[in-house]
Design a protein around this motif. Structure first.
Motif, PDB file in Angstrom:
ATOM      1  N   ILE A  74     148.490  63.750 -42.525  1.00 47.90           N
ATOM      2  CA  ILE A  74     148.960  62.369 -42.571  1.00 47.90           C
ATOM      3  C   ILE A  74     147.847  61.439 -43.062  1.00 47.90           C
ATOM      4  CG2 ILE A  74     149.965  60.469 -41.259  1.00 47.90           C
ATOM      5  CD1 ILE A  74     151.745  62.972 -41.641  1.00 47.90           C
ATOM      6  N   ILE A  75     146.608  61.738 -42.707  1.00 46.37           N
ATOM      7  CA  ILE A  75     145.490  60.897 -43.165  1.00 46.37           C
ATOM      8  C   ILE A  75     145.432  60.872 -44.685  1.00 46.37           C
ATOM      9  CG2 ILE A  75     142.972  60.657 -43.235  1.00 46.37           C
ATOM     10  CD1 ILE A  75     142.893  61.750 -40.374  1.00 46.37           C
ATOM     11  N   ILE A  76     145.519  62.045 -45.316  1.00 45.20           N
ATOM     12  CA  ILE A  76     145.464  62.069 -46.788  1.00 45.20           C
ATOM     13  C   ILE A  76     146.694  61.401 -47.386  1.00 45.20           C
ATOM     14  CG2 ILE A  76     146.494  64.384 -46.981  1.00 45.20           C
ATOM     15  CD1 ILE A  76     143.746  62.929 -49.248  1.00 45.20           C
ATOM     16  N   ALA A  77     147.844  61.518 -46.721  1.00 48.88           N
ATOM     17  CA  ALA A  77     149.064  60.879 -47.228  1.00 48.88           C
ATOM     18  C   ALA A  77     149.011  59.362 -47.082  1.00 48.88           C
ATOM     19  CB  ALA A  77     150.285  61.424 -46.489  1.00 48.88           C
ATOM     20  N   ALA A  78     148.196  58.871 -46.142  1.00 47.87           N
ATOM     21  CA  ALA A  78     148.094  57.427 -45.906  1.00 47.87           C
ATOM     22  C   ALA A  78     147.067  56.754 -46.805  1.00 47.87           C
ATOM     23  CB  ALA A  78     147.728  57.162 -44.436  1.00 47.87           C
ATOM     24  N   CYS A  79     146.248  57.545 -47.493  1.00 48.39           N
ATOM     25  CA  CYS A  79     145.172  56.983 -48.306  1.00 48.39           C
ATOM     26  C   CYS A  79     145.691  56.485 -49.661  1.00 48.39           C
ATOM     27  CB  CYS A  79     144.075  58.029 -48.524  1.00 48.39           C
ATOM     28  SG  CYS A  79     143.019  58.249 -47.081  1.00 48.39           S
ATOM     29  N   THR A 113     147.139  49.424 -43.742  1.00 49.01           N
ATOM     30  CA  THR A 113     148.175  50.375 -43.333  1.00 49.01           C
ATOM     31  C   THR A 113     147.622  51.680 -42.772  1.00 49.01           C
ATOM     32  OG1 THR A 113     148.340  51.263 -45.589  1.00 49.01           O
ATOM     33  CG2 THR A 113     149.820  49.444 -45.007  1.00 49.01           C
ATOM     34  N   ILE A 114     146.428  52.075 -43.183  1.00 46.16           N
ATOM     35  CA  ILE A 114     145.864  53.351 -42.726  1.00 46.16           C
ATOM     36  C   ILE A 114     145.785  53.439 -41.201  1.00 46.16           C
ATOM     37  CG2 ILE A 114     143.719  54.699 -42.603  1.00 46.16           C
ATOM     38  CD1 ILE A 114     143.364  54.176 -45.599  1.00 46.16           C
ATOM     39  N   PRO A 115     145.193  52.453 -40.500  1.00 48.84           N
ATOM     40  CA  PRO A 115     145.126  52.590 -39.031  1.00 48.84           C
ATOM     41  C   PRO A 115     146.505  52.669 -38.382  1.00 48.84           C
ATOM     42  CG  PRO A 115     144.395  50.408 -39.736  1.00 48.84           C
ATOM     43  CD  PRO A 115     144.490  51.251 -40.960  1.00 48.84           C
ATOM     44  N   LEU A 116     147.492  51.977 -38.927  1.00 48.74           N
ATOM     45  CA  LEU A 116     148.842  52.011 -38.357  1.00 48.74           C
ATOM     46  C   LEU A 116     149.461  53.400 -38.520  1.00 48.74           C
ATOM     47  CD1 LEU A 116     150.196  48.584 -39.682  1.00 48.74           C
ATOM     48  CD2 LEU A 116     149.301  49.091 -37.393  1.00 48.74           C
ATOM     49  N   VAL A 117     149.384  53.946 -39.738  1.00 46.59           N
ATOM     50  CA  VAL A 117     149.986  55.249 -40.025  1.00 46.59           C
ATOM     51  C   VAL A 117     149.270  56.366 -39.264  1.00 46.59           C
ATOM     52  CG1 VAL A 117     150.457  56.945 -41.838  1.00 46.59           C
ATOM     53  CG2 VAL A 117     150.822  54.509 -42.286  1.00 46.59           C
ATOM     54  N   VAL A 118     147.944  56.336 -39.251  1.00 44.71           N
ATOM     55  CA  VAL A 118     147.178  57.402 -38.597  1.00 44.71           C
ATOM     56  C   VAL A 118     147.355  57.356 -37.086  1.00 44.71           C
ATOM     57  CG1 VAL A 118     144.856  58.306 -38.193  1.00 44.71           C
ATOM     58  CG2 VAL A 118     145.521  57.553 -40.483  1.00 44.71           C
ATOM     59  N   ASN A 119     147.379  56.171 -36.494  1.00 48.87           N
ATOM     60  CA  ASN A 119     147.613  56.070 -35.048  1.00 48.87           C
ATOM     61  C   ASN A 119     148.998  56.592 -34.679  1.00 48.87           C
ATOM     62  OD1 ASN A 119     145.110  55.081 -34.274  1.00 48.87           O
ATOM     63  ND2 ASN A 119     145.710  52.938 -34.486  1.00 48.87           N
ATOM     64  N   LEU A 120     149.995  56.308 -35.516  1.00 50.62           N
ATOM     65  CA  LEU A 120     151.337  56.837 -35.280  1.00 50.62           C
ATOM     66  C   LEU A 120     151.324  58.362 -35.341  1.00 50.62           C
ATOM     67  CD1 LEU A 120     154.371  56.363 -34.874  1.00 50.62           C
ATOM     68  CD2 LEU A 120     154.593  56.170 -37.368  1.00 50.62           C
ATOM     69  N   ALA A 121     150.587  58.917 -36.289  1.00 45.63           N
ATOM     70  CA  ALA A 121     150.488  60.374 -36.412  1.00 45.63           C
ATOM     71  C   ALA A 121     149.827  60.987 -35.186  1.00 45.63           C
ATOM     72  CB  ALA A 121     149.708  60.738 -37.673  1.00 45.63           C
ATOM     73  N   MET A 122     148.774  60.348 -34.684  1.00 46.43           N
ATOM     74  CA  MET A 122     148.092  60.890 -33.506  1.00 46.43           C
ATOM     75  C   MET A 122     148.978  60.820 -32.270  1.00 46.43           C
ATOM     76  SD  MET A 122     144.065  59.934 -34.007  1.00 46.43           S
ATOM     77  CE  MET A 122     144.283  58.167 -34.271  1.00 46.43           C
ATOM     78  N   GLU A 138     138.746  46.816 -36.002  1.00 47.43           N
ATOM     79  CA  GLU A 138     137.478  47.482 -36.344  1.00 47.43           C
ATOM     80  C   GLU A 138     137.659  48.421 -37.537  1.00 47.43           C
ATOM     81  OE1 GLU A 138     134.346  50.735 -34.441  1.00 47.43           O
ATOM     82  OE2 GLU A 138     135.762  49.690 -33.125  1.00 47.43           O
ATOM     83  N   THR A 139     138.783  49.155 -37.550  1.00 52.09           N
ATOM     84  CA  THR A 139     139.033  50.091 -38.646  1.00 52.09           C
ATOM     85  C   THR A 139     139.260  49.360 -39.961  1.00 52.09           C
ATOM     86  OG1 THR A 139     140.024  51.666 -37.097  1.00 52.09           O
ATOM     87  CG2 THR A 139     140.498  51.987 -39.440  1.00 52.09           C
ATOM     88  N   VAL A 140     140.029  48.273 -39.911  1.00 45.82           N
ATOM     89  CA  VAL A 140     140.266  47.467 -41.113  1.00 45.82           C
ATOM     90  C   VAL A 140     138.942  46.983 -41.690  1.00 45.82           C
ATOM     91  CG1 VAL A 140     141.173  45.263 -41.941  1.00 45.82           C
ATOM     92  CG2 VAL A 140     142.616  46.759 -40.554  1.00 45.82           C
ATOM     93  N   ILE A 141     138.068  46.484 -40.821  1.00 52.45           N
ATOM     94  CA  ILE A 141     136.772  45.964 -41.279  1.00 52.45           C
ATOM     95  C   ILE A 141     135.921  47.081 -41.884  1.00 52.45           C
ATOM     96  CG2 ILE A 141     134.587  44.939 -40.526  1.00 52.45           C
ATOM     97  CD1 ILE A 141     136.216  43.372 -38.439  1.00 52.45           C
ATOM     98  N   ARG A 142     135.873  48.236 -41.201  1.00 46.57           N
ATOM     99  CA  ARG A 142     135.025  49.333 -41.682  1.00 46.57           C
ATOM    100  C   ARG A 142     135.532  49.905 -43.002  1.00 46.57           C
ATOM    101  NH1 ARG A 142     133.439  53.338 -36.785  1.00 46.57           N
ATOM    102  NH2 ARG A 142     132.106  54.170 -38.450  1.00 46.57           N
ATOM    103  N   ALA A 248     136.229  60.792 -44.892  1.00 47.73           N
ATOM    104  CA  ALA A 248     135.412  59.831 -44.150  1.00 47.73           C
ATOM    105  C   ALA A 248     136.120  59.356 -42.889  1.00 47.73           C
ATOM    106  CB  ALA A 248     135.064  58.639 -45.039  1.00 47.73           C
ATOM    107  N   ILE A 249     137.413  59.096 -42.987  1.00 47.38           N
ATOM    108  CA  ILE A 249     138.184  58.653 -41.818  1.00 47.38           C
ATOM    109  C   ILE A 249     138.186  59.741 -40.744  1.00 47.38           C
ATOM    110  CG2 ILE A 249     140.509  58.095 -40.998  1.00 47.38           C
ATOM    111  CD1 ILE A 249     140.946  56.743 -43.759  1.00 47.38           C
ATOM    112  N   ALA A 250     138.406  60.990 -41.156  1.00 44.09           N
ATOM    113  CA  ALA A 250     138.493  62.088 -40.200  1.00 44.09           C
ATOM    114  C   ALA A 250     137.149  62.386 -39.538  1.00 44.09           C
ATOM    115  CB  ALA A 250     139.019  63.345 -40.895  1.00 44.09           C
ATOM    116  N   THR A 251     136.089  62.417 -40.331  1.00 41.10           N
ATOM    117  CA  THR A 251     134.791  62.839 -39.792  1.00 41.10           C
ATOM    118  C   THR A 251     133.971  61.700 -39.213  1.00 41.10           C
ATOM    119  OG1 THR A 251     133.773  62.646 -41.987  1.00 41.10           O
ATOM    120  CG2 THR A 251     134.658  64.796 -41.374  1.00 41.10           C
ATOM    121  N   THR A 252     134.109  60.503 -39.761  1.00 41.38           N
ATOM    122  CA  THR A 252     133.290  59.374 -39.328  1.00 41.38           C
ATOM    123  C   THR A 252     134.011  58.489 -38.324  1.00 41.38           C
ATOM    124  OG1 THR A 252     132.171  59.356 -41.469  1.00 41.38           O
ATOM    125  CG2 THR A 252     131.918  57.411 -40.091  1.00 41.38           C
ATOM    126  N   LEU A 253     135.212  58.027 -38.681  1.00 42.89           N
ATOM    127  CA  LEU A 253     135.933  57.119 -37.789  1.00 42.89           C
ATOM    128  C   LEU A 253     136.553  57.851 -36.600  1.00 42.89           C
ATOM    129  CD1 LEU A 253     137.699  54.717 -40.333  1.00 42.89           C
ATOM    130  CD2 LEU A 253     135.431  54.554 -39.296  1.00 42.89           C
TER     131      LEU A 253
END
Length: 289
Positions: A74-79, A113-122, A138-142, A248-253
């Protein structure tokens, strides 16, 4: 390659170079194209920002994936689309201007949209009680800092010293591909005990994600009576995502390297799938843009 060194040095550097390279080829008119070609841009954005994640959720549910790999898909699909899509669009005789516009605008919108989609996936795949999540603000800013700042810098260079920007643009893109290769190699080496298993689990689902979304994107564009070059641009935009950002989202955030495996394998397969599509389009008669 240690994970800390990978995420602390190579990932930010690769992402900076990739987004800088995208900015070097952008100008303000690329963002204005949504007003001059609203139908093509709107369809392309809907395909990328809505259809792509929906297909990702569907496949993550159907395929027998571990919860972490499902979230990684889902992370790659949200990018947003990757800058490489512009080159592949050119090779496939597509509308490069539309491709650049879709990459640029999707990169802006997915910051939110990334934090919304990824949080829904989790929530769906890790369970409602999971403590792992992306704080929205925080995610939007980063994400904005690591993507929009180098894009803005590249655009400034393009506007102020266009000759210099044009000279280094190609080199920057090749350098970004080199760093992406290092990152993928580092991840696969780190997870070498599970690489074969990951390929068996994720290889087919990432391949299906690309082929299915590209076919749907092309069909939507053709049924909407867009020209073949515009349909080609939209098809490639939904087939080439920013794998470096996903990693980066998966390993860092999220600090969960296993969630980066789908993005790493996707990044390898996308060149094969998009390359075959470009070869097929090159063999077709030239169409009006």
């Amino acid at each position: 390659m240690e994970s800390s060194f990978l995420t602390a040095i190579f990932l930010p550097l690769a992402l900076f170079i990739i987004m800088l390279g995208m900015g070097l080829g952008l100008e303000l008119d690329d963002f204005k194209r949504i007003f001059t070609e609203p139908k093509a841009v709107t369809l392309g954005l809907l395909a990328q920002l809505i259809m792509l994640p929906l297909v990702g959720f569907l496949l993550a549910t159907i395929f027998p994936l571990t919860p972490e790999l499902a979230v990684g898909l889902i992370i790659i699909a949200a990018c947003p689309g990757g800058p490489t899509s512009n080159l592949v669009t050119y090779l496939a005789k597509g509308n490069v201007a539309l491709s650049i516009t879709l990459t640029a605008i999707s990169s802006l919108i997915t910051v939110f949209t990334i934090p919304l989609v990824v949080n829904l996936a989790m929530q769906q795949f890790l369970g409602a009680g999971t403590t792992l999540q992306l704080p929205f603000i925080e995610t939007v800013i980063r994400i904005a800092v690591i993507t929009l700042i180098p894009v803005a810098l590249g655009m400034i260079l393009h506007a102020k010293i266009p000759t210099f920007a044009a000279t280094i643009e190609k080199g920057v893109k090749w350098l970004s591909l080199f760093f992406l290769g290092l990152i993928i190699a580092g991840l696969l080496i780190r997870e070498r005990a599970n690489v074969a298993s990951f390929f068996l689990q994720v290889g087919w689902v990432t391949f299906t994600l690309m082929v299915m979304t590209m076919a749907l994107g092309y069909a939507i564009a053709i049924l909407s009576q867009l020209s073949q070059p515009k349909a080609t641009a939209i098809t490639i935009e939904v087939g080439i995502q920013n794998g470096t950002l996903a990693i980066a989202i998966a390993t860092t955030l999220l600090n969960t390297p296993s969630m980066a495996i789908p993005a790493a394998i996707y990044s390898l397969l996308m060149f094969l799938v998009s390359g075959v599509f470009a070869w097929w389009m090159q063999r077709r008669p030239a169409a009006q843009a």
